[in-house]
Design a protein around this motif. Sequence first.
Motif, PDB file in Angstrom:
ATOM      1  N   ASP A 232       0.832  -1.209   0.000  1.00 49.95           N
ATOM      2  CA  ASP A 232       0.000   0.000   0.000  1.00 49.95           C
ATOM      3  C   ASP A 232       0.863   1.255   0.000  1.00 49.95           C
ATOM      4  O   ASP A 232       0.576   2.224  -0.721  1.00 49.95           O
ATOM      5  CB  ASP A 232      -0.933   0.001   1.213  1.00 49.95           C
ATOM      6  CG  ASP A 232      -2.056  -1.032   1.101  1.00 49.95           C
ATOM      7  OD1 ASP A 232      -2.307  -1.501  -0.021  1.00 49.95           O
ATOM      8  OD2 ASP A 232      -2.667  -1.354   2.135  1.00 49.95           O
ATOM      9  N   THR A 233       1.922   1.243   0.792  1.00 45.13           N
ATOM     10  CA  THR A 233       2.814   2.397   0.839  1.00 45.13           C
ATOM     11  C   THR A 233       3.540   2.570  -0.489  1.00 45.13           C
ATOM     12  O   THR A 233       3.742   3.700  -0.966  1.00 45.13           O
ATOM     13  CB  THR A 233       3.840   2.234   1.970  1.00 45.13           C
ATOM     14  OG1 THR A 233       3.152   2.046   3.206  1.00 45.13           O
ATOM     15  CG2 THR A 233       4.750   3.452   2.075  1.00 45.13           C
ATOM     16  N   THR A 234       3.917   1.462  -1.106  1.00 46.03           N
ATOM     17  CA  THR A 234       4.611   1.523  -2.400  1.00 46.03           C
ATOM     18  C   THR A 234       3.719   2.138  -3.470  1.00 46.03           C
ATOM     19  O   THR A 234       4.150   3.020  -4.227  1.00 46.03           O
ATOM     20  CB  THR A 234       5.057   0.117  -2.820  1.00 46.03           C
ATOM     21  OG1 THR A 234       5.964  -0.394  -1.846  1.00 46.03           O
ATOM     22  CG2 THR A 234       5.743   0.149  -4.179  1.00 46.03           C
ATOM     23  N   VAL A 235       2.468   1.695  -3.520  1.00 45.75           N
ATOM     24  CA  VAL A 235       1.532   2.252  -4.504  1.00 45.75           C
ATOM     25  C   VAL A 235       1.330   3.743  -4.260  1.00 45.75           C
ATOM     26  O   VAL A 235       1.338   4.554  -5.201  1.00 45.75           O
ATOM     27  CB  VAL A 235       0.185   1.503  -4.457  1.00 45.75           C
ATOM     28  CG1 VAL A 235      -0.865   2.226  -5.303  1.00 45.75           C
ATOM     29  CG2 VAL A 235       0.347   0.069  -4.945  1.00 45.75           C
ATOM     30  N   ALA A 236       1.168   4.124  -2.995  1.00 47.99           N
ATOM     31  CA  ALA A 236       0.965   5.539  -2.669  1.00 47.99           C
ATOM     32  C   ALA A 236       2.190   6.371  -3.026  1.00 47.99           C
ATOM     33  O   ALA A 236       2.069   7.498  -3.524  1.00 47.99           O
ATOM     34  CB  ALA A 236       0.649   5.682  -1.184  1.00 47.99           C
ATOM     35  N   THR A 237       3.377   5.822  -2.808  1.00 43.07           N
ATOM     36  CA  THR A 237       4.612   6.553  -3.141  1.00 43.07           C
ATOM     37  C   THR A 237       4.753   6.735  -4.646  1.00 43.07           C
ATOM     38  O   THR A 237       5.144   7.810  -5.118  1.00 43.07           O
ATOM     39  CB  THR A 237       5.831   5.809  -2.575  1.00 43.07           C
ATOM     40  OG1 THR A 237       5.688   5.666  -1.161  1.00 43.07           O
ATOM     41  CG2 THR A 237       7.115   6.568  -2.881  1.00 43.07           C
ATOM     42  N   VAL A 238       4.441   5.692  -5.413  1.00 41.61           N
ATOM     43  CA  VAL A 238       4.476   5.812  -6.877  1.00 41.61           C
ATOM     44  C   VAL A 238       3.504   6.894  -7.333  1.00 41.61           C
ATOM     45  O   VAL A 238       3.831   7.733  -8.190  1.00 41.61           O
ATOM     46  CB  VAL A 238       4.145   4.463  -7.537  1.00 41.61           C
ATOM     47  CG1 VAL A 238       3.915   4.629  -9.043  1.00 41.61           C
ATOM     48  CG2 VAL A 238       5.268   3.454  -7.299  1.00 41.61           C
ATOM     49  N   ARG A 239       2.312   6.916  -6.740  1.00 41.90           N
ATOM     50  CA  ARG A 239       1.318   7.930  -7.103  1.00 41.90           C
ATOM     51  C   ARG A 239       1.830   9.332  -6.780  1.00 41.90           C
ATOM     52  O   ARG A 239       1.708  10.260  -7.590  1.00 41.90           O
ATOM     53  CB  ARG A 239       0.013   7.659  -6.357  1.00 41.90           C
ATOM     54  CG  ARG A 239      -1.120   8.623  -6.723  1.00 41.90           C
ATOM     55  CD  ARG A 239      -2.381   8.336  -5.911  1.00 41.90           C
ATOM     56  NE  ARG A 239      -2.847   6.985  -6.144  1.00 41.90           N
ATOM     57  CZ  ARG A 239      -2.975   6.055  -5.191  1.00 41.90           C
ATOM     58  NH1 ARG A 239      -2.650   6.351  -3.933  1.00 41.90           N
ATOM     59  NH2 ARG A 239      -3.424   4.864  -5.488  1.00 41.90           N
ATOM     60  N   GLU A 240       2.434   9.495  -5.613  1.00 36.27           N
ATOM     61  CA  GLU A 240       2.949  10.809  -5.218  1.00 36.27           C
ATOM     62  C   GLU A 240       4.084  11.267  -6.127  1.00 36.27           C
ATOM     63  O   GLU A 240       4.144  12.431  -6.524  1.00 36.27           O
ATOM     64  CB  GLU A 240       3.433  10.747  -3.767  1.00 36.27           C
ATOM     65  CG  GLU A 240       2.315  10.587  -2.753  1.00 36.27           C
ATOM     66  CD  GLU A 240       2.845  10.216  -1.376  1.00 36.27           C
ATOM     67  OE1 GLU A 240       4.090  10.222  -1.199  1.00 36.27           O
ATOM     68  OE2 GLU A 240       2.029   9.894  -0.497  1.00 36.27           O
ATOM     69  N   LEU A 241       4.988  10.347  -6.452  1.00 39.30           N
ATOM     70  CA  LEU A 241       6.108  10.700  -7.321  1.00 39.30           C
ATOM     71  C   LEU A 241       5.624  11.091  -8.707  1.00 39.30           C
ATOM     72  O   LEU A 241       6.096  12.077  -9.292  1.00 39.30           O
ATOM     73  CB  LEU A 241       7.087   9.527  -7.415  1.00 39.30           C
ATOM     74  CG  LEU A 241       7.975   9.292  -6.190  1.00 39.30           C
ATOM     75  CD1 LEU A 241       8.681   7.934  -6.299  1.00 39.30           C
ATOM     76  CD2 LEU A 241       8.997  10.413  -6.041  1.00 39.30           C
ATOM     77  N   LEU A 242       4.684  10.338  -9.247  1.00 40.90           N
ATOM     78  CA  LEU A 242       4.164  10.646 -10.577  1.00 40.90           C
ATOM     79  C   LEU A 242       3.426  11.982 -10.581  1.00 40.90           C
ATOM     80  O   LEU A 242       3.569  12.790 -11.513  1.00 40.90           O
ATOM     81  CB  LEU A 242       3.234   9.533 -11.053  1.00 40.90           C
ATOM     82  CG  LEU A 242       3.913   8.290 -11.625  1.00 40.90           C
ATOM     83  CD1 LEU A 242       2.883   7.186 -11.857  1.00 40.90           C
ATOM     84  CD2 LEU A 242       4.631   8.613 -12.923  1.00 40.90           C
ATOM     85  N   THR A 243       2.636  12.221  -9.571  1.00 39.07           N
ATOM     86  CA  THR A 243       1.887  13.479  -9.489  1.00 39.07           C
ATOM     87  C   THR A 243       2.836  14.665  -9.440  1.00 39.07           C
ATOM     88  O   THR A 243       2.659  15.667 -10.153  1.00 39.07           O
ATOM     89  CB  THR A 243       0.982  13.473  -8.249  1.00 39.07           C
ATOM     90  OG1 THR A 243       0.057  12.376  -8.345  1.00 39.07           O
ATOM     91  CG2 THR A 243       0.193  14.775  -8.146  1.00 39.07           C
ATOM     92  N   ASP A 244       3.873  14.573  -8.607  1.00 37.81           N
ATOM     93  CA  ASP A 244       4.850  15.655  -8.498  1.00 37.81           C
ATOM     94  C   ASP A 244       5.625  15.840  -9.795  1.00 37.81           C
ATOM     95  O   ASP A 244       5.868  16.968 -10.239  1.00 37.81           O
ATOM     96  CB  ASP A 244       5.814  15.367  -7.348  1.00 37.81           C
ATOM     97  CG  ASP A 244       6.862  16.458  -7.191  1.00 37.81           C
ATOM     98  OD1 ASP A 244       6.491  17.593  -6.823  1.00 37.81           O
ATOM     99  OD2 ASP A 244       8.049  16.186  -7.479  1.00 37.81           O
ATOM    100  N   THR A 245       5.996  14.718 -10.417  1.00 34.57           N
ATOM    101  CA  THR A 245       6.781  14.788 -11.652  1.00 34.57           C
ATOM    102  C   THR A 245       6.000  15.458 -12.774  1.00 34.57           C
ATOM    103  O   THR A 245       6.515  16.335 -13.484  1.00 34.57           O
ATOM    104  CB  THR A 245       7.221  13.383 -12.076  1.00 34.57           C
ATOM    105  OG1 THR A 245       8.063  12.832 -11.065  1.00 34.57           O
ATOM    106  CG2 THR A 245       7.967  13.402 -13.389  1.00 34.57           C
ATOM    107  N   VAL A 246       4.756  15.057 -12.963  1.00 35.40           N
ATOM    108  CA  VAL A 246       3.939  15.661 -14.028  1.00 35.40           C
ATOM    109  C   VAL A 246       3.700  17.138 -13.740  1.00 35.40           C
ATOM    110  O   VAL A 246       3.767  17.978 -14.650  1.00 35.40           O
ATOM    111  CB  VAL A 246       2.618  14.889 -14.179  1.00 35.40           C
ATOM    112  CG1 VAL A 246       1.652  15.644 -15.096  1.00 35.40           C
ATOM    113  CG2 VAL A 246       2.876  13.492 -14.728  1.00 35.40           C
ATOM    114  N   ARG A 247       3.455  17.477 -12.491  1.00 38.30           N
ATOM    115  CA  ARG A 247       3.268  18.891 -12.146  1.00 38.30           C
ATOM    116  C   ARG A 247       4.505  19.705 -12.510  1.00 38.30           C
ATOM    117  O   ARG A 247       4.402  20.785 -13.107  1.00 38.30           O
ATOM    118  CB  ARG A 247       2.972  19.018 -10.649  1.00 38.30           C
ATOM    119  CG  ARG A 247       2.835  20.474 -10.172  1.00 38.30           C
ATOM    120  CD  ARG A 247       2.672  20.550  -8.666  1.00 38.30           C
ATOM    121  NE  ARG A 247       3.800  19.956  -7.959  1.00 38.30           N
ATOM    122  CZ  ARG A 247       4.955  20.565  -7.744  1.00 38.30           C
ATOM    123  NH1 ARG A 247       5.158  21.792  -8.217  1.00 38.30           N
ATOM    124  NH2 ARG A 247       5.922  19.961  -7.075  1.00 38.30           N
TER     125      ARG A 247
END
Length: 605
Positions: A232-247
Amino acid sequence: MCGITGWVSYDSDLTQRRDILDEMTATLSDRGPDAAGTRVRPRAALGHRRLAVIDLPGGTQPMDSADGQVTLVYSGEVYNFTELRTELSGRGHRFRTGSDTEVVLAGYLEWGEAVAERLNGIFAFAVWDDRSQRLLLVRDRLGVKPLYYQLTRDGVLFGSEPKAILANPLARREVGLDCLHELLGQTKAPGWALWEDMREVEPGTVLMVSATGSRTWTYWRLETIEHTDDLDTTVATVRELLTDTVRRQLVAHVPQGVLLSGGLDSSALTGLAAEVLPRPRTFSVDFSGQEQEFRPDELRATADAGFVREVAAWVGSDHRAVVLDARQLTDPSLRRAVVGAWDIPLGLGDINTSLYLLFRAIRAESTVALSGESADEVFGGYPWFHHDAAVSADTFPWLAFSHAINTDRTAVLRKDLRDRLDIEGYVADQYSAAISAVDHLDGEDGLERRMRVICHLHLTRLVRALLDRKDRMSMATGLEVRVPFCDHRLVEYVYNTPWSMKNFDGREKSLLRAATRHLLPDSVVNRVKSPYPTVQDTSYVTALQRQVADVLAGDSGAFALVDAEWARRAVALDAAAVTGPVRQGMERVLDIHHWVDIHRPVFTF
């Protein structure tokens, strides 16, 4: 994005050779259609072509330090330049522009060559330091932006593309037997650049040239680190990294868009972009009649068009489908432009020409576009990641998986060349070198150990070839393509995630699917991987045969490499009977024909 080039000579006065620098710089005009600039000193001459994206009036290059002692030419984008600018301002630096270029220059003045370690972005740049009389060439971590060099008797030539170096009379245009090994083996050997004595600055690497010689060092490599997060933490971290990267990557002072194929990778980026932009522009490529007459093959189970429409409607994008036909794709002038853009006769055919036309159409509306390149390498999306024979093969898995492009690439060559080229031995040597670079965790064995090797091979070999293709085709049209899945933070994190997590639901790209499913329609979330499309119209094959026949009838230099008998047999076939490997071979023949005519290589075998 831009194009850079230059020449360092410790035994000459380059102020007398400005005309040659101008010629080198002019070869990169497509990479930088907005402006050109040069700076010539006695020992160093630097050239730049600009594609203006950030601080349109203020980012002109070459850029000098306030005292005029340091000059920078830079290609790329630094996505954390705002934070770095704040830090550097706190250290006493004063900025005259709002550009990321000036931040890189100030970073060098503050940290020297260690500035590369602080940059989040895609870049290739050169710094001439008059104080120490040395040149630094620096390339980004994943190798998104290209950079080539050729050492000379008393210095170096360099450029974003080989053509810039070849424009200098000191450059050798020789191609030997060893040069052909990688062209045909396609292992993406580190540093290979086709031409004798020419090299590519490797990703994550700095090259320093001084009066006493040259040396290189690596500032970044994939490191093996134990992954301690739960699923669960891994999925959330991937989501956070992708969101920040695209922004971060949607910062620009020009129109932007997103490449949308209807697959998971591009659709995820589209969904993430829609959280930042109110109505993102999206672009797709298709072929006339392909949706209605689509035939599944060994790599593509479904056509893209229906999925593209669904995603565009789902996020409310301003979408444009670029629809091409066989007549456009077989225009010899188009093939010539594509071969000239890449400087290498790879023979990918419509996979390249259609991408070039797509980028040209996007450039009419946008200057920047996001692309899903490298998601398959990062998250394990290719079919051979999940094919037992390819996983267990004692070679690069993409070469072990059978498809039309991956066939006997020596088939079109003259027999005497085939007899002298040991491609299998070359590939085996490259494979041994590649796997020796992989570090493992203590106790890591079995499937996890093998999949770490395969992930490492993709992130240090295959992805570099695909990024090069994306860069050459986009920059040839003056379009900047950004690749969020290449953010080094994301790459490092996912690389060290166990395969059992990357494949936790028994599907390809499990982590990416879980991290972005909230953004996408179920049809796309559950779609099986489908690579970039290829035209299925038989008139395309007929046109290839006609053009190969024209090459046979002329006085082409291609037959220094190509077996004319093979070409005659291919032309004589009924178009409906032409197999994928034969079609691919004809593409190679035509690419070689144009490449020889454009570059006039001197063969030394």
